[in-house]
Scaffold this active site. Structure first.
Site, PDB file in Angstrom:
ATOM      1  N   PRO A  28       6.579  10.203  -4.371  1.00 51.99           N
ATOM      2  CA  PRO A  28       6.268  11.633  -4.428  1.00 51.99           C
ATOM      3  C   PRO A  28       7.272  12.379  -5.304  1.00 51.99           C
ATOM      4  O   PRO A  28       8.481  12.130  -5.247  1.00 51.99           O
ATOM      5  CB  PRO A  28       6.369  12.079  -2.971  1.00 51.99           C
ATOM      6  CG  PRO A  28       6.217  10.829  -2.178  1.00 51.99           C
ATOM      7  CD  PRO A  28       6.794   9.733  -3.003  1.00 51.99           C
ATOM      8  N   GLU A  29       6.761  13.298  -6.107  1.00 48.70           N
ATOM      9  CA  GLU A  29       7.601  14.101  -6.988  1.00 48.70           C
ATOM     10  C   GLU A  29       7.477  15.569  -6.604  1.00 48.70           C
ATOM     11  O   GLU A  29       6.956  15.889  -5.529  1.00 48.70           O
ATOM     12  CB  GLU A  29       7.213  13.835  -8.447  1.00 48.70           C
ATOM     13  CG  GLU A  29       7.341  12.361  -8.835  1.00 48.70           C
ATOM     14  CD  GLU A  29       6.897  12.057 -10.255  1.00 48.70           C
ATOM     15  OE1 GLU A  29       7.082  12.920 -11.146  1.00 48.70           O
ATOM     16  OE2 GLU A  29       6.350  10.965 -10.503  1.00 48.70           O
ATOM     17  N   LYS A  82      12.945  16.505  -4.920  1.00 47.10           N
ATOM     18  CA  LYS A  82      11.991  15.657  -4.207  1.00 47.10           C
ATOM     19  C   LYS A  82      12.255  15.634  -2.707  1.00 47.10           C
ATOM     20  O   LYS A  82      11.649  14.848  -1.978  1.00 47.10           O
ATOM     21  CB  LYS A  82      12.062  14.222  -4.750  1.00 47.10           C
ATOM     22  CG  LYS A  82      11.724  14.089  -6.221  1.00 47.10           C
ATOM     23  CD  LYS A  82      11.856  12.640  -6.681  1.00 47.10           C
ATOM     24  CE  LYS A  82      11.637  12.486  -8.161  1.00 47.10           C
ATOM     25  NZ  LYS A  82      11.765  11.073  -8.608  1.00 47.10           N
ATOM     26  N   ARG A 129      10.582   2.886   4.378  1.00 51.30           N
ATOM     27  CA  ARG A 129      11.403   1.683   4.221  1.00 51.30           C
ATOM     28  C   ARG A 129      12.611   1.973   3.338  1.00 51.30           C
ATOM     29  O   ARG A 129      13.702   1.463   3.559  1.00 51.30           O
ATOM     30  CB  ARG A 129      10.557   0.551   3.626  1.00 51.30           C
ATOM     31  CG  ARG A 129       9.436   0.093   4.547  1.00 51.30           C
ATOM     32  CD  ARG A 129       9.977  -0.457   5.848  1.00 51.30           C
ATOM     33  NE  ARG A 129       8.930  -0.839   6.776  1.00 51.30           N
ATOM     34  CZ  ARG A 129       9.145  -1.268   8.004  1.00 51.30           C
ATOM     35  NH1 ARG A 129      10.389  -1.356   8.443  1.00 51.30           N
ATOM     36  NH2 ARG A 129       8.152  -1.581   8.808  1.00 51.30           N
ATOM     37  N   ARG A 135      11.496   1.413 -16.113  1.00 50.57           N
ATOM     38  CA  ARG A 135      10.477   2.271 -15.512  1.00 50.57           C
ATOM     39  C   ARG A 135       9.207   2.224 -16.359  1.00 50.57           C
ATOM     40  O   ARG A 135       9.275   2.328 -17.589  1.00 50.57           O
ATOM     41  CB  ARG A 135      10.961   3.721 -15.427  1.00 50.57           C
ATOM     42  CG  ARG A 135      12.220   3.927 -14.594  1.00 50.57           C
ATOM     43  CD  ARG A 135      11.954   3.738 -13.124  1.00 50.57           C
ATOM     44  NE  ARG A 135      13.095   4.149 -12.317  1.00 50.57           N
ATOM     45  CZ  ARG A 135      13.231   5.348 -11.773  1.00 50.57           C
ATOM     46  NH1 ARG A 135      12.297   6.263 -11.954  1.00 50.57           N
ATOM     47  NH2 ARG A 135      14.291   5.648 -11.053  1.00 50.57           N
TER      48      ARG A 135
END
Length: 269
Positions: A2-3, A58, A110, A259
């Site tokens: 999530p951003e 975030k 996690r 990335r």
């Protein structure tokens, strides 16, 4: 992961659902998802009202009545669901906060966490973050001054939380596509016109991401029709091998600093 748009969307939903309500019960199924022993966590949080939920980058900040804060970072794979026991997803729940017969489920923590912190601890934890890109006082000239201090690839810079808070893999790719600039381009090779275009594209893409509920697919509550709608609007992210909606070329994926990043090799330059 999530951003900014996903977490801003969560923030708005959470303020609608739980702001002003007391935490009636707590269930901790994974102690590593919190930062203190479960008894202390429970004793500190139970019966406290969630006064409001704020966002920084975030992160989400659940401000408690007693002045403490629950600091949430979902990291990779994390999401939330709000509902009753019959509605919850068939997934492992790491933490559950109850508000009567409805519960806020934290799932996939996690790598993520829900930490109990004091005001000073929150400040120390988040002080390294760069400016909020959608704040009114983050002007185009302010952006240009920050960018002038940076070198290296554009993609690497945009996902650096010390540079600007909240942008990650998805929106860095979408911003560069909107600006018609290669995410692999070196910042030193960008003239002022492209730099100003990047600022404009950043504002447009992030605001659109929020407007359409971000790109995460998991609904926040039963009947949720908004969360994740931006995924269908992504122009390059996770669309390797598909055709560009702007020029018809094939979208490619390239790894930049380990990335994945996506772009159109034809209409970005």
């Amino acid at each position: 992961m999530p951003e900014l748009p996903e977490m801003e969307h969560y923030k708005m939903l959470l303020n609608e659902k739980i702001a002003g309500k007391p935490v009636t019960d707590i269930q901790i199924n994974r102690e590593k998802s919190i930062n203190v022993n479960p008894e202390l966590f429970t004793n500190t949080v139970r019966n406290q009202r969630i006064m409001q939920i704020n966002r920084r980058g975030k992160h989400l900040l659940f401000e408690l009545q007693n002045g403490q804060t629950l600091l949430l970072h979902l990291m990779l794979g994390g999401f939330m669901f709000f509902g009753n026991e019959a509605e919850k997803p068939k997934r492992t729940i790491q933490v559950r906060l109850s508000f009567g017969d409805h519960h806020l489920y934290f799932i996939g923590l996690r790598l993520g966490y829900l930490h109990l912190l004091s005001t000073n601890e929150v400040k120390e934890r988040l002080e390294h973050l760069g400016p909020e890109p959608l704040q009114a006082d983050f002007t185009e000239n302010g952006f240009l001054k920050l960018l002038n201090k940076k070198h290296g690839r554009l993609k690497t810079t945009f996902i650096d939380q010390d540079f600007i808070a909240g942008i990650g893999n998805c929106y860095s790719a979408e911003i560069c596509y909107h600006a018609k600039i290669f995410p692999t381009k070196d910042i030193d090779d960008l003239n002022e016109r492209y730099r100003r275009t990047l600022y404009h594209s950043m504002k447009v893409v992030l605001q659109e991401g929020i407007q359409f509920g971000g790109y995460m697919e998991s609904p926040f509550f039963k009947g949720d029709q908004k969360t994740g709608n931006y995924r269908e609007l992504c122009q390059v992210y996770d669309r390797e091998g598909e055709l560009c909606n702007r020029c018809g070329a094939t979208i490619v994926m390239e790894e930049v600093s380990s990335r994945k990043t996506y772009y159109c090799p034809n209409c970005q330059q």
